[in-house]
Motif scaffolding. Structure first.
Motif, PDB file in Angstrom:
ATOM      1  N   TYR A 125       0.842  -1.200   0.000  1.00  0.00           N
ATOM      2  CA  TYR A 125       0.000   0.000   0.000  1.00  0.00           C
ATOM      3  C   TYR A 125       0.877   1.251   0.000  1.00  0.00           C
ATOM      4  CZ  TYR A 125      -3.983  -2.931   1.429  1.00  0.00           C
ATOM      5  OH  TYR A 125      -4.965  -3.882   1.500  1.00  0.00           O
ATOM      6  N   ASN A 126       0.453   2.271  -0.732  1.00  0.00           N
ATOM      7  CA  ASN A 126       1.186   3.548  -0.800  1.00  0.00           C
ATOM      8  C   ASN A 126       2.679   3.314  -1.025  1.00  0.00           C
ATOM      9  OD1 ASN A 126      -1.106   5.198  -0.282  1.00  0.00           O
ATOM     10  ND2 ASN A 126      -0.979   4.633   1.883  1.00  0.00           N
ATOM     11  N   TYR A 127       2.976   2.435  -1.956  1.00  0.00           N
ATOM     12  CA  TYR A 127       4.366   2.021  -2.209  1.00  0.00           C
ATOM     13  C   TYR A 127       5.166   3.201  -2.765  1.00  0.00           C
ATOM     14  CZ  TYR A 127       8.059  -1.222  -3.766  1.00  0.00           C
ATOM     15  OH  TYR A 127       9.239  -1.888  -3.965  1.00  0.00           O
ATOM     16  N   ILE A 128       4.582   3.913  -3.718  1.00  0.00           N
ATOM     17  CA  ILE A 128       5.233   5.105  -4.269  1.00  0.00           C
ATOM     18  C   ILE A 128       4.205   6.228  -4.197  1.00  0.00           C
ATOM     19  CG2 ILE A 128       6.210   6.134  -6.365  1.00  0.00           C
ATOM     20  CD1 ILE A 128       6.795   2.985  -7.022  1.00  0.00           C
ATOM     21  N   THR A 129       4.509   7.228  -3.399  1.00  0.00           N
ATOM     22  CA  THR A 129       3.451   8.198  -3.097  1.00  0.00           C
ATOM     23  C   THR A 129       3.608   9.495  -3.894  1.00  0.00           C
ATOM     24  OG1 THR A 129       4.745   8.979  -1.223  1.00  0.00           O
ATOM     25  CG2 THR A 129       3.054   7.357  -0.748  1.00  0.00           C
ATOM     26  N   ALA A 130       2.467  10.141  -4.122  1.00  0.00           N
ATOM     27  CA  ALA A 130       2.445  11.425  -4.816  1.00  0.00           C
ATOM     28  C   ALA A 130       3.048  12.497  -3.915  1.00  0.00           C
ATOM     29  CB  ALA A 130       1.011  11.795  -5.158  1.00  0.00           C
ATOM     30  N   GLU A 131       3.588  13.535  -4.530  1.00  0.00           N
ATOM     31  CA  GLU A 131       4.174  14.616  -3.724  1.00  0.00           C
ATOM     32  C   GLU A 131       3.109  15.529  -3.135  1.00  0.00           C
ATOM     33  OE1 GLU A 131       6.972  16.346  -6.388  1.00  0.00           O
ATOM     34  OE2 GLU A 131       8.526  14.892  -5.856  1.00  0.00           O
ATOM     35  N   LYS A 132       2.051  15.774  -3.864  1.00  0.00           N
ATOM     36  CA  LYS A 132       0.988  16.640  -3.346  1.00  0.00           C
ATOM     37  C   LYS A 132       0.101  15.825  -2.408  1.00  0.00           C
ATOM     38  CE  LYS A 132       0.069  19.818  -7.178  1.00  0.00           C
ATOM     39  NZ  LYS A 132       0.363  21.158  -6.672  1.00  0.00           N
ATOM     40  N   ARG A 133      -0.270  16.448  -1.295  1.00  0.00           N
ATOM     41  CA  ARG A 133      -1.217  15.814  -0.379  1.00  0.00           C
ATOM     42  C   ARG A 133      -2.500  16.614  -0.401  1.00  0.00           C
ATOM     43  NH1 ARG A 133       2.205  12.013   2.206  1.00  0.00           N
ATOM     44  NH2 ARG A 133       3.289  11.561   0.292  1.00  0.00           N
ATOM     45  N   PHE A 134      -3.612  15.952  -0.180  1.00  0.00           N
ATOM     46  CA  PHE A 134      -4.904  16.636  -0.216  1.00  0.00           C
ATOM     47  C   PHE A 134      -5.657  16.393   1.074  1.00  0.00           C
ATOM     48  CE2 PHE A 134      -3.664  16.271  -4.568  1.00  0.00           C
ATOM     49  CZ  PHE A 134      -4.150  17.431  -5.155  1.00  0.00           C
ATOM     50  N   ARG A 135      -6.298  17.454   1.561  1.00  0.00           N
ATOM     51  CA  ARG A 135      -7.203  17.266   2.687  1.00  0.00           C
ATOM     52  C   ARG A 135      -8.495  16.703   2.110  1.00  0.00           C
ATOM     53  NH1 ARG A 135      -6.924  22.030   6.733  1.00  0.00           N
ATOM     54  NH2 ARG A 135      -7.831  20.318   7.902  1.00  0.00           N
ATOM     55  N   CYS A 136      -9.315  16.103   2.992  1.00  0.00           N
ATOM     56  CA  CYS A 136     -10.425  15.288   2.489  1.00  0.00           C
ATOM     57  C   CYS A 136     -11.420  16.078   1.638  1.00  0.00           C
ATOM     58  CB  CYS A 136     -11.122  14.593   3.649  1.00  0.00           C
ATOM     59  SG  CYS A 136     -11.796  15.720   4.878  1.00  0.00           S
ATOM     60  N   LYS A 215      12.523  -1.892  -0.626  1.00  0.00           N
ATOM     61  CA  LYS A 215      11.736  -1.157   0.384  1.00  0.00           C
ATOM     62  C   LYS A 215      11.200   0.125  -0.240  1.00  0.00           C
ATOM     63  CE  LYS A 215      12.679  -3.809   3.969  1.00  0.00           C
ATOM     64  NZ  LYS A 215      12.809  -4.943   3.013  1.00  0.00           N
ATOM     65  N   HIS A 216      10.059   0.567   0.249  1.00  0.00           N
ATOM     66  CA  HIS A 216       9.398   1.717  -0.378  1.00  0.00           C
ATOM     67  C   HIS A 216      10.271   2.971  -0.391  1.00  0.00           C
ATOM     68  CE1 HIS A 216       8.523   4.083   3.217  1.00  0.00           C
ATOM     69  NE2 HIS A 216       8.512   2.919   3.823  1.00  0.00           N
ATOM     70  N   ASN A 217      11.188   3.071   0.614  1.00  0.00           N
ATOM     71  CA  ASN A 217      11.985   4.301   0.680  1.00  0.00           C
ATOM     72  C   ASN A 217      13.338   4.177  -0.022  1.00  0.00           C
ATOM     73  OD1 ASN A 217      12.983   2.501   2.482  1.00  0.00           O
ATOM     74  ND2 ASN A 217      12.604   3.750   4.315  1.00  0.00           N
ATOM     75  N   SER A 218      13.558   3.044  -0.688  1.00  0.00           N
ATOM     76  CA  SER A 218      14.831   2.918  -1.410  1.00  0.00           C
ATOM     77  C   SER A 218      14.602   2.400  -2.823  1.00  0.00           C
ATOM     78  CB  SER A 218      15.781   1.998  -0.656  1.00  0.00           C
ATOM     79  OG  SER A 218      15.215   0.704  -0.569  1.00  0.00           O
ATOM     80  N   ILE A 219      13.506   2.832  -3.441  1.00  0.00           N
ATOM     81  CA  ILE A 219      13.190   2.303  -4.769  1.00  0.00           C
ATOM     82  C   ILE A 219      13.953   3.054  -5.855  1.00  0.00           C
ATOM     83  CG2 ILE A 219      11.398   1.639  -6.388  1.00  0.00           C
ATOM     84  CD1 ILE A 219       9.420   1.938  -4.076  1.00  0.00           C
TER      85      ILE A 219
END
Ligand SMILES: *[C@@H]1O[C@H](CO)[C@@H](O)[C@H](O)[C@H]1NC(C)=O
Ligand SMILES: *[C@@H]1O[C@H](CO)[C@@H](O)[C@H](O)[C@H]1NC(C)=O
Ligand SMILES: *[C@@H]1O[C@H](CO)[C@@H](O)[C@H](O)[C@H]1NC(C)=O
Ligand SMILES: *[C@@H]1O[C@H](CO)[C@@H](O)[C@H](O)[C@H]1NC(C)=O
Ligand SMILES: *[C@@H]1O[C@H](CO)[C@@H](O)[C@H](O)[C@H]1NC(C)=O
Length: 469
Positions: A125-136, A215-219
């Motif tokens: 889950y959330n393996y590679i995440t978008a840079e922008k975050r959104f509030r609900c 690992k997700h942080n070393s892809i």
């Protein structure tokens, strides 16, 4: 002399103390106020940026440097309010996004990478995440599923959607490496939209775990070599691990993973080849904020979109006015008109096609999934409260959205069909091709639905006259 000097020092100390206290108290009290200002500035900036996305995104596309989400809070806090709210307003009127927040009472969700089992699958889950975050309340998330051979759709889709996308990638065995390569190419070699907006989840059967899973942080430690051919172009299906191992495509696992991870209250669960008409997000949120007419009904609601296909050599229409011209000269058709005319027909479709484009988006008609539309499989904007998809059904077996349709019908959902918004399939009109293997699987799926799933649904959701799977 001495005592004078002493009292002078004491006075000095007292004054210094008072100044220190004042500063301390002031900054402590001021902190929340500043934070609030920054927050509201971010909200305004977010809507503003979606309103002006046409220009900003064009500007950003050629731009190699990414605009990080943090940068948004440094944007000017005060914006001319006329841009944000539809009606004339004095200062205190809530913005569209504040109204959406208030009406939906939605909660923000964190975006946390995690590796978890889900039935017979491992999911990153959330393996590679978008840079922008959104509030609900800030956007709509387009949620979808694919394998890497469909990734050519991502950029054309984003150019029209310009909002968050949550996508679950099926990547068993050696398909995993190609999937990562494809994601790397899209993030590094196609402008900034993919990095900004797309969050990738990856999943595979427990029987087909890839040899290596970083690992997700070393892809992606090195930039991708963009002079190579995109790994997702011209993939021949028979070369994929999935085909070699004769695996089915677990479409509903992907659909559910992508949906559950979406950060916004409103979601558009769709198929990646379906491109939404531009500006849908802001027009939709404005409609929600107005909260009029059928929106006031107590029934649960979803917002179906009309779907069209266009000939292979045609551009995708930018608005309903162009779409109508294309329907008139038959370069556009209602989706699957040639393949399965009943499957995607929408209540009041003729009237919808006649109606001229207007400004914004509104509810054209309140449909129900009954009568002629008893097997309707609409694609709609909904929320996290809508029923999920049955993970025992595969894409090859067809009818993969029918069980959700049944649940919506029994729960008496209103299908609020939108007027000026629509989806267009990637250019190319599908014609019927015989596929005996798929027909056989479809027959098996029908058995599974009739004998096992439907009886379960009757227990769980109940029975209602006029509803069927
Ligand atoms: C990138 O790929 C091209 C084409 O395959 C190759 O000629 C070039 O040497 C590669 N560049 C790097 C830095 O690896
Ligand atoms: C992919 O296939 C199409 C048609 O078969 C061809 O025109 C195109 O050049 C191919 N692209 C690449 C990158 O091989
Ligand atoms: C619709 O799109 C066409 C082509 O992109 C454009 O010329 C036209 O102005 C648009 N119409 C409206 C009403 O937005
Ligand atoms: C059909 O209409 C569209 C939109 O007006 C136009 O771009 C296209 O050239 C037309 N095609 C034909 C074959 O008339
Ligand atoms: C719809 O638009 C067309 C072309 O712009 C126009 O001729 C027609 O009168 C309009 N119809 C209605 C009902 O407004």
């Amino acid at each position: 002399m001495y005592s004078n000097r002493k009292s002078f020092i004491i006075k000095l100390l007292v004054v210094a103390c008072i100044i220190y206290l004042c500063i301390h108290v002031l900054t402590n009290n001021a902190a929340p106020v500043i934070r609030e200002l920054q927050e509201s500035g971010r909200n305004l900036a977010a809507l503003d940026s979606s309103v002006n996305l046409e220009q900003t995104a064009l500007a950003q596309e050629g731009d190699a440097k990414e605009v990080l989400p943090v940068v948004e809070s440094t944007k000017p806090v005060v914006k001319p309010s006329s841009e944000v709210v539809t009606t004339e307003l004095p200062k205190k009127q809530p913005t569209v996004l504040e109204r959406v927040k208030e009406l939906t009472q939605c909660l923000d969700k964190p975006m946390v990478p995690k590796t978890q089992q889900r039935g017979d699958y491992w999911v990153l889950y959330n393996y590679i995440t978008a840079e922008k975050r959104f509030r609900c309340q800030e956007s709509i998330t387009y949620t979808t599923h694919a394998d890497y051979s469909f990734m050519d759709n991502l950029v054309p889709l984003l150019e029209r959607w310009r909002g968050p996308i949550s996508i679950a990638m099926h990547a068993p065995g050696t398909d995993f490496a190609n999937t990562l390569e494809s994601i790397a190419y899209l993030r590094d070699c196609t402008g900034s939209l993919v990095k900004e907006y797309v969050t990738f989840h990856v999943y595979f059967s427990t029987k087909h775990v890839p040899k290596e899973v970083p690992k997700h942080n070393s892809i992606f430690t090195e930039p991708y070599n963009c002079s190579v051919t995109p790994p997702f172009l011209n993939v021949s299906a028979e070369n994929m691990y999935k085909a070699q191992k004769k695996l089915l495509y677990p479409v509903n696992v992907g659909r559910n993973v992508a949906r559950e991870m979406a950060q916004t209250h409103y979601i558009l669960p769709s198929d990646i080849e379906l491109y939404p008409s531009p500006n849908l997000i802001e027009m939709f949120l404005e409609m929600i904020a107005e909260n009029k007419g059928p929106l006031l009904s107590k029934n649960p609601k979803v917002f179906p979109l009309h779907i069209f296909e266009v000939s292979a050599n045609q551009p995708v229409p930018d608005n309903k006015t162009v779409l109508k011209e294309m329907l008139a000269n038959s370069t556009a058709l209602p989706f699957h008109k040639k393949l399965c005319p009943g499957c995607h027909s929408v209540p009041k479709a003729k009237e919808w096609q006649m109606a001229n484009e207007t400004k914004g988006v509104h509810i054209f008609h309140i449909g129900k999934r009954n009568g002629r539309f008893i097997h309707w499989e609409p694609i709609f904007i909904g929320t996290h409260s809508d029923p999920l998809y049955d993970e025992r059904l595969s894409w090859e077996g067809k009818s993969d959205k029918m069980t959700q349709g049944y649940a919506l019908c029994v729960m008496d959902y209103d299908f609020l069909i939108l007027d000026n918004a629509f989806l267009v399939h990637k250019p190319g009109i599908k014609v019927y091709k015989k596929d005996p293997k798929r027909s056989m699987l479809a027959a098996k799926t029908n058995q599974l639905i009739r004998k096992i799933i439907f009886p379960e649904l009757k227990v769980l959701y109940g029975i209602k006259k006029g509803c069927a799977v």
